[in-house]
Enzyme design. Structure first.
Site, PDB file in Angstrom:
ATOM      1  N   GLY A  60      58.445  44.219  35.242  1.00 39.65           N
ATOM      2  CA  GLY A  60      58.519  43.233  36.324  1.00 39.65           C
ATOM      3  C   GLY A  60      59.500  42.123  35.958  1.00 39.65           C
ATOM      4  N   ASP A  78      54.099  49.958  32.814  1.00 39.75           N
ATOM      5  CA  ASP A  78      54.380  49.494  34.179  1.00 39.75           C
ATOM      6  C   ASP A  78      54.303  50.691  35.130  1.00 39.75           C
ATOM      7  OD1 ASP A  78      56.166  46.702  35.174  1.00 39.75           O
ATOM      8  OD2 ASP A  78      55.748  48.334  36.582  1.00 39.75           O
ATOM      9  N   LEU A 102      50.361  41.129  32.287  1.00 38.93           N
ATOM     10  CA  LEU A 102      51.076  40.559  33.437  1.00 38.93           C
ATOM     11  C   LEU A 102      51.026  41.460  34.660  1.00 38.93           C
ATOM     12  CD1 LEU A 102      52.574  39.302  30.774  1.00 38.93           C
ATOM     13  CD2 LEU A 102      54.277  38.593  32.427  1.00 38.93           C
ATOM     14  N   TYR A 135      45.002  37.903  46.069  1.00 41.84           N
ATOM     15  CA  TYR A 135      45.694  37.554  44.816  1.00 41.84           C
ATOM     16  C   TYR A 135      44.925  36.453  44.080  1.00 41.84           C
ATOM     17  CZ  TYR A 135      49.592  36.177  41.746  1.00 41.84           C
ATOM     18  OH  TYR A 135      50.391  35.884  40.659  1.00 41.84           O
ATOM     19  N   TYR A 156      34.856  38.403  28.018  1.00 37.75           N
ATOM     20  CA  TYR A 156      35.217  39.225  26.847  1.00 37.75           C
ATOM     21  C   TYR A 156      35.338  38.347  25.603  1.00 37.75           C
ATOM     22  CZ  TYR A 156      35.968  43.935  28.734  1.00 37.75           C
ATOM     23  OH  TYR A 156      35.786  45.189  29.258  1.00 37.75           O
TER      24      TYR A 156
END
Ligand code: UDP
Length: 320
Positions: free
Chosen positions: A15, A36, A78, A150, A164
């Protein structure tokens, strides 16, 4: 002969921000695994890295469990659509990558006992009622608005990362990225900088949403990457804002782009998208204190580099 000192996995490594991150990690002597799906990432972004023996590209969707062989020191997560145009077109996929994708990336970090960096976003603050936004602000997100796919995916990712850390002992840190721009943003990406530059280079009207009084704070991608790597190398857990505290209206951004490109494109006012945040500017005092980091690139310089890159891309495409 491998020259690497440590191994990093970058999800979303093809990206816009991910590819700059991979490039910088390689330059710093690390071995890099780039994962990706190429849904919004592009092979062109990493073509120049492929010959490097320390770089491995794996075309895979992080929503499926994934692994890499050997030791891993750092997982930088990401992978996600990041442009409103993309996540509004792929709402379910965006929620899935924020939930299942983040789970798989955290599981990898747990198995490898690696440090994990969650690339979160200023969108967790929604349409903010606090300005500038500090990390302590809980945000103003419409959970059923179009942008929620989003915003809530990233908020869930932050919650999962925290769980976590606290319950599984994974060494995690959360970065909140504000509007980042620079070369390699796709022309049709839909975000404000590539859209205005593309329009100005073609002599088309610059489409300013609303009356253009809404603000954004633009951070050049190399500065963002420096901030992310300092945060990864620190022992901090975050969240830490990574962005530029120089705030501009969208109309000002249009005017600067016109000036740099020398374009006489007119401004065309278009409808403001639903729930478009009215203001956005990071308080970066935490990053300054903890990491000694602040953005270095003046907006005009960064925009000039972006314009030069996009103009060269266009020229190349035209001659091909
Ligand atoms: N925007 C605009 N014209 C465009 C694209 C975006 O005026 O062609 C505005 C958008 O409405 C928002 C700002 O620019 O107010 C930044 O939008 P972008 O999509 O880059 O990212 P956001 O910060 O909203 O996630």
């Amino acid at each position: 002969m491998r020259r690497s000192t440590s191994t990093a996995v970058v999800t979303g490594g093809a990206g816009f921000v991910g590819s700059w991150l991979c490039q910088r990690l390689l330059a710093d002597g690390h071995e890099v695994w780039c994962i990706d799906s190429l849904v919004t990432g592009r092979r062109d972004n990493i073509a120049h890295l492929l010959p490097d023996p320390c770089f491995t590209f794996v075309e895979a969707d992080v929503c499926e469990p994934f692994d890499v062989p050997g030791d891993v020191d750092l997982v930088l997560h990401l992978a996600s659509p990041a442009s409103p145009v993309h996540y509004l077109r792929m709402p379910i996929e965006t929620l899935q990558v924020g939930s299942t994708g983040t789970t798989n990336a955290l599981d990898l970090a747990e198995r490898k006992q690696a440090r994990f960096l969650m690339a979160s976003t200023s969108e967790v603050y929604g349409d903010p009622l606090e300005h500038p936004q500090r990390e302590t602000y809980w945000g103003n997100v419409n959970p059923v608005g179009p942008r929620s796919v989003y915003d809530e995916a990233k908020r869930f990712s932050e919650a999962l990362t925290t769980a976590y850390r606290d319950h599984r002992g994974v060494d995690t840190v959360i970065a909140r990225l504000f509007n980042t721009y620079g070369p390699r943003m796709a022309h049709q990406d839909g975000r404000v900088v590539p859209t205005f530059v593309h329009q100005a280079l073609l002599g088309e009207p610059l489409t300013v949403a609303g009356d253009g009084s809404q603000t954004r704070s633009l951070c050049f991608v190399e500065d963002t990457v420096e901030g992310l790597l300092r945060l990864a190398a620190s022992g901090e857990r975050g969240p830490v804002n990574i962005g530029n505290d120089r705030e501009l209206t969208v109309l000002e951004i249009a005017e600067v782009v016109k000036e740099i490109t020398g374009s006489d494109s007119p401004i065309e006012f278009i409808d403001l998208p639903t729930d478009d945040p009215k203001v956005r500017r990071p308080d970066i005092s935490r990053a300054e204190e903890l990491l000694g980091w602040r953005p270095r690139t003046p907006v005009r310089d960064g925009l000039s580099r972006t314009v030069a890159w996009m103009a060269a891309e266009r020229a190349e495409a035209a001659s091909a």
